[in-house]
Design an enzyme around this catalytic site. Sequence first.
Site, PDB file in Angstrom:
ATOM      1  N   LYS A 162     -19.847 -12.040 108.403  1.00 34.07           N
ATOM      2  CA  LYS A 162     -19.461 -10.631 108.295  1.00 34.07           C
ATOM      3  C   LYS A 162     -20.269  -9.897 107.217  1.00 34.07           C
ATOM      4  O   LYS A 162     -20.784  -8.807 107.450  1.00 34.07           O
ATOM      5  CB  LYS A 162     -17.956 -10.548 107.983  1.00 34.07           C
ATOM      6  N   ILE A 163     -20.385 -10.516 106.035  1.00 34.50           N
ATOM      7  CA  ILE A 163     -21.048  -9.832 104.923  1.00 34.50           C
ATOM      8  C   ILE A 163     -22.562  -9.795 105.123  1.00 34.50           C
ATOM      9  O   ILE A 163     -23.210  -8.758 104.923  1.00 34.50           O
ATOM     10  CB  ILE A 163     -20.679 -10.508 103.579  1.00 34.50           C
ATOM     11  N   THR A 185     -24.293 -13.044  95.945  1.00 37.41           N
ATOM     12  CA  THR A 185     -22.920 -12.533  95.809  1.00 37.41           C
ATOM     13  C   THR A 185     -21.951 -13.461  96.532  1.00 37.41           C
ATOM     14  O   THR A 185     -20.830 -13.065  96.829  1.00 37.41           O
ATOM     15  CB  THR A 185     -22.783 -11.108  96.401  1.00 37.41           C
ATOM     16  N   SER A 186     -22.392 -14.709  96.822  1.00 33.05           N
ATOM     17  CA  SER A 186     -21.508 -15.586  97.613  1.00 33.05           C
ATOM     18  C   SER A 186     -20.766 -16.611  96.756  1.00 33.05           C
ATOM     19  O   SER A 186     -19.581 -16.430  96.480  1.00 33.05           O
ATOM     20  CB  SER A 186     -22.290 -16.258  98.730  1.00 33.05           C
ATOM     21  N   ARG A 187     -21.441 -17.659  96.352  1.00 32.89           N
ATOM     22  CA  ARG A 187     -20.824 -18.655  95.478  1.00 32.89           C
ATOM     23  C   ARG A 187     -21.892 -19.206  94.550  1.00 32.89           C
ATOM     24  O   ARG A 187     -23.018 -19.473  94.972  1.00 32.89           O
ATOM     25  CB  ARG A 187     -20.190 -19.806  96.282  1.00 32.89           C
ATOM     26  N   ASP A 239     -23.638 -12.181  91.256  1.00 34.52           N
ATOM     27  CA  ASP A 239     -22.241 -11.778  91.074  1.00 34.52           C
ATOM     28  C   ASP A 239     -21.361 -13.021  90.926  1.00 34.52           C
ATOM     29  O   ASP A 239     -20.168 -12.914  90.694  1.00 34.52           O
ATOM     30  CB  ASP A 239     -21.764 -10.949  92.275  1.00 34.52           C
ATOM     31  N   GLU A 295     -17.932 -20.593  86.713  1.00 29.63           N
ATOM     32  CA  GLU A 295     -17.260 -19.335  86.361  1.00 29.63           C
ATOM     33  C   GLU A 295     -15.972 -19.547  85.585  1.00 29.63           C
ATOM     34  O   GLU A 295     -15.550 -18.669  84.820  1.00 29.63           O
ATOM     35  CB  GLU A 295     -16.908 -18.561  87.644  1.00 29.63           C
ATOM     36  N   HIS A 349     -18.272 -11.562  89.262  1.00 23.20           N
ATOM     37  CA  HIS A 349     -17.558 -11.778  90.531  1.00 23.20           C
ATOM     38  C   HIS A 349     -16.708 -10.550  90.894  1.00 23.20           C
ATOM     39  O   HIS A 349     -15.498 -10.639  91.077  1.00 23.20           O
ATOM     40  CB  HIS A 349     -16.670 -13.029  90.445  1.00 23.20           C
ATOM     41  N   GLN A 350     -17.379  -9.404  90.988  1.00 27.42           N
ATOM     42  CA  GLN A 350     -16.642  -8.176  91.261  1.00 27.42           C
ATOM     43  C   GLN A 350     -16.961  -7.593  92.639  1.00 27.42           C
ATOM     44  O   GLN A 350     -16.556  -6.472  92.950  1.00 27.42           O
ATOM     45  CB  GLN A 350     -16.928  -7.129  90.174  1.00 27.42           C
ATOM     46  N   PHE A 401     -15.702  -8.040  95.413  1.00 21.55           N
ATOM     47  CA  PHE A 401     -14.510  -7.705  96.219  1.00 21.55           C
ATOM     48  C   PHE A 401     -13.726  -6.525  95.636  1.00 21.55           C
ATOM     49  O   PHE A 401     -12.740  -6.095  96.232  1.00 21.55           O
ATOM     50  CB  PHE A 401     -13.565  -8.927  96.260  1.00 21.55           C
TER      51      PHE A 401
HETATM   52  P1  NAI Z   1     -18.449 -15.674 107.153  1.00 17.38           P
HETATM   53  O1  NAI Z   1     -17.667 -16.926 107.364  1.00 17.38           O
HETATM   54  O2  NAI Z   1     -18.172 -14.475 108.018  1.00 17.38           O
HETATM   55  O3  NAI Z   1     -20.013 -16.012 107.292  1.00 17.38           O
HETATM   56  C1  NAI Z   1     -20.641 -17.092 106.714  1.00 17.38           C
HETATM   57  C2  NAI Z   1     -21.895 -17.380 107.540  1.00 17.38           C
HETATM   58  O4  NAI Z   1     -22.645 -18.383 106.857  1.00 17.38           O
HETATM   59  C3  NAI Z   1     -21.585 -17.919 108.945  1.00 17.38           C
HETATM   60  O5  NAI Z   1     -22.258 -17.173 109.931  1.00 17.38           O
HETATM   61  C4  NAI Z   1     -22.089 -19.359 108.878  1.00 17.38           C
HETATM   62  O6  NAI Z   1     -22.594 -19.825 110.137  1.00 17.38           O
HETATM   63  C5  NAI Z   1     -23.204 -19.216 107.856  1.00 17.38           C
HETATM   64  N1  NAI Z   1     -23.662 -20.478 107.312  1.00 17.38           N
HETATM   65  C6  NAI Z   1     -22.958 -21.612 107.086  1.00 17.38           C
HETATM   66  N2  NAI Z   1     -23.775 -22.569 106.617  1.00 17.38           N
HETATM   67  C7  NAI Z   1     -25.014 -22.041 106.529  1.00 17.38           C
HETATM   68  C8  NAI Z   1     -26.288 -22.536 106.126  1.00 17.38           C
HETATM   69  N3  NAI Z   1     -26.432 -23.804 105.708  1.00 17.38           N
HETATM   70  N4  NAI Z   1     -27.359 -21.719 106.180  1.00 17.38           N
HETATM   71  C9  NAI Z   1     -27.222 -20.439 106.618  1.00 17.38           C
HETATM   72  N5  NAI Z   1     -26.034 -19.909 107.018  1.00 17.38           N
HETATM   73  C10 NAI Z   1     -24.951 -20.697 106.971  1.00 17.38           C
HETATM   74  O7  NAI Z   1     -18.295 -15.308 105.625  1.00 17.38           O
HETATM   75  P2  NAI Z   1     -18.433 -13.864 104.929  1.00 17.38           P
HETATM   76  O8  NAI Z   1     -17.140 -13.133 105.022  1.00 17.38           O
HETATM   77  O9  NAI Z   1     -19.662 -13.197 105.395  1.00 17.38           O
HETATM   78  O10 NAI Z   1     -18.603 -14.308 103.406  1.00 17.38           O
HETATM   79  C11 NAI Z   1     -19.756 -15.000 102.938  1.00 17.38           C
HETATM   80  C12 NAI Z   1     -19.458 -15.549 101.566  1.00 17.38           C
HETATM   81  O11 NAI Z   1     -19.336 -14.465 100.639  1.00 17.38           O
HETATM   82  C13 NAI Z   1     -18.082 -16.246 101.453  1.00 17.38           C
HETATM   83  O12 NAI Z   1     -18.130 -17.558 101.876  1.00 17.38           O
HETATM   84  C14 NAI Z   1     -17.789 -16.155  99.990  1.00 17.38           C
HETATM   85  O13 NAI Z   1     -18.314 -17.305  99.354  1.00 17.38           O
HETATM   86  C15 NAI Z   1     -18.562 -14.923  99.550  1.00 17.38           C
HETATM   87  N6  NAI Z   1     -17.686 -13.846  99.089  1.00 17.38           N
HETATM   88  C16 NAI Z   1     -17.915 -13.327  97.845  1.00 17.38           C
HETATM   89  C17 NAI Z   1     -17.118 -12.299  97.358  1.00 17.38           C
HETATM   90  C18 NAI Z   1     -17.386 -11.669  96.028  1.00 17.38           C
HETATM   91  O14 NAI Z   1     -16.480 -11.027  95.468  1.00 17.38           O
HETATM   92  N7  NAI Z   1     -18.569 -11.787  95.470  1.00 17.38           N
HETATM   93  C19 NAI Z   1     -15.976 -11.809  98.138  1.00 17.38           C
HETATM   94  C20 NAI Z   1     -15.874 -12.374  99.467  1.00 17.38           C
HETATM   95  C21 NAI Z   1     -16.686 -13.376  99.901  1.00 17.38           C
END
Ligand code: NAI
Length: 338
Positions: free
Chosen positions: A155-156, A234-236, A260, A265, A297-298, A300
């Site tokens: 999604k992101i 901005t993921s992990r 982020d 953390e 980590h902001q 969200f």
């Molecule tokens: P999502 O589940 O919709 O998408 C994740 C995508 O990563 C999927 O399409 C999956 O197939 C792909 N993926 C998995 N393994 C992979 C690899 N080895 N190489 C390439 N792609 C791979 O998740 P969404 O909602 O897009 O969120 C992504 C990440 O953002 C979350 O997992 C979370 O860690 C992080 N996040 C960070 C926030 C923040 O405040 N900074 C808030 C919300 C999410």
Amino acid sequence: MMKVPFYDAKPYDRPFFGRQGVSGNIDYQFHEFRLSAETAASATECEAVCAFVNDSLDRACLARLAEEGVRLVALRCAGFNQIDLKTASELGLRVVRVPSYSPHAVAEHTVALLLTLNRKIHRAYNRVREHNFSLNGLVGFDLHGRTAGLIGTGKIGKLTAQIFRGFGMEVLVHDPYPDLDWASAAGAIYTSLDELLMRSDVVSLHTPLTPETHYLINEQTLALMKGGAYLVNTSRGALIDTAALIEALKQRRLGGVALDVYEVEEGVFFEDLSHDVLQDDDLARLLSFSNVLVTSHQGFLTEEALSEIARVTTENLIRFGRGDELLPGTEVFAPGSP
Ligand code: NAI
């Protein structure tokens, strides 16, 4: 009223959860401390707890929660790498999360970080406040016509790709589960990871943290990146090997880095340590580079996202209390379970 301990509570959580809780008969007990094996006893006689990204739901913590009578862990976030799902399942604890609240919030923060880093807004802001109106060292580049590489098109990642397309960037993407229809509509191109790293001026990470993605950015993959490229995460935090990143920065191989999220953390992000001594030397080193930008980590942190997180979490707790089905798609299972 169902009593639900709420860990790592911050002032910005309370209005959103407080309101939703009252209307749903959920009595959130806001605790500022994080949930861990040491603090799990605070869940005594509670059937559910509400946890966040830096709570430590390891085996010992989960065992203690189960002893106290907890049967549901409601994570008020999307990621679930902080919980030992296998142990949770063995102990009969169900786990829910908020799979999607506002992917726009994180995508927009990703772009905010990139623009700040590229146009040196963080440095310009400080300079002008000191009445230093010099432009030396503030040269960026046009994003238009440059190449962005996004790893992960969930999604992101998709939303971020679309914003970059709006800037007139070429967008390369990589995902083991490609969505070709979306890519053709959005004008993004799926490539191998290596090609993406070699061709991109901006690399942005949008994958969850799993054993496969842990240290996805390491000494070898950093070496593939274009000289002067930007890296945005901005993921992990643990998607990046911090020591390898510091080395690449010291060797001036990267144009800049915006984070982020950070590998360690816990105990730092979300806390005010301005009167304390920063103990994490890697983080201190990262903060010392003028081309590194860190936010705590902001991604969200928008009204829309907080309100949706509170709505979904509270709704699941209400359903759980009534013995109803949980919201579809919100329950997380250990790998190999249904
Ligand atoms: P999502 O589940 O919709 O998408 C994740 C995508 O990563 C999927 O399409 C999956 O197939 C792909 N993926 C998995 N393994 C992979 C690899 N080895 N190489 C390439 N792609 C791979 O998740 P969404 O909602 O897009 O969120 C992504 C990440 O953002 C979350 O997992 C979370 O860690 C992080 N996040 C960070 C926030 C923040 O405040 N900074 C808030 C919300 C999410």
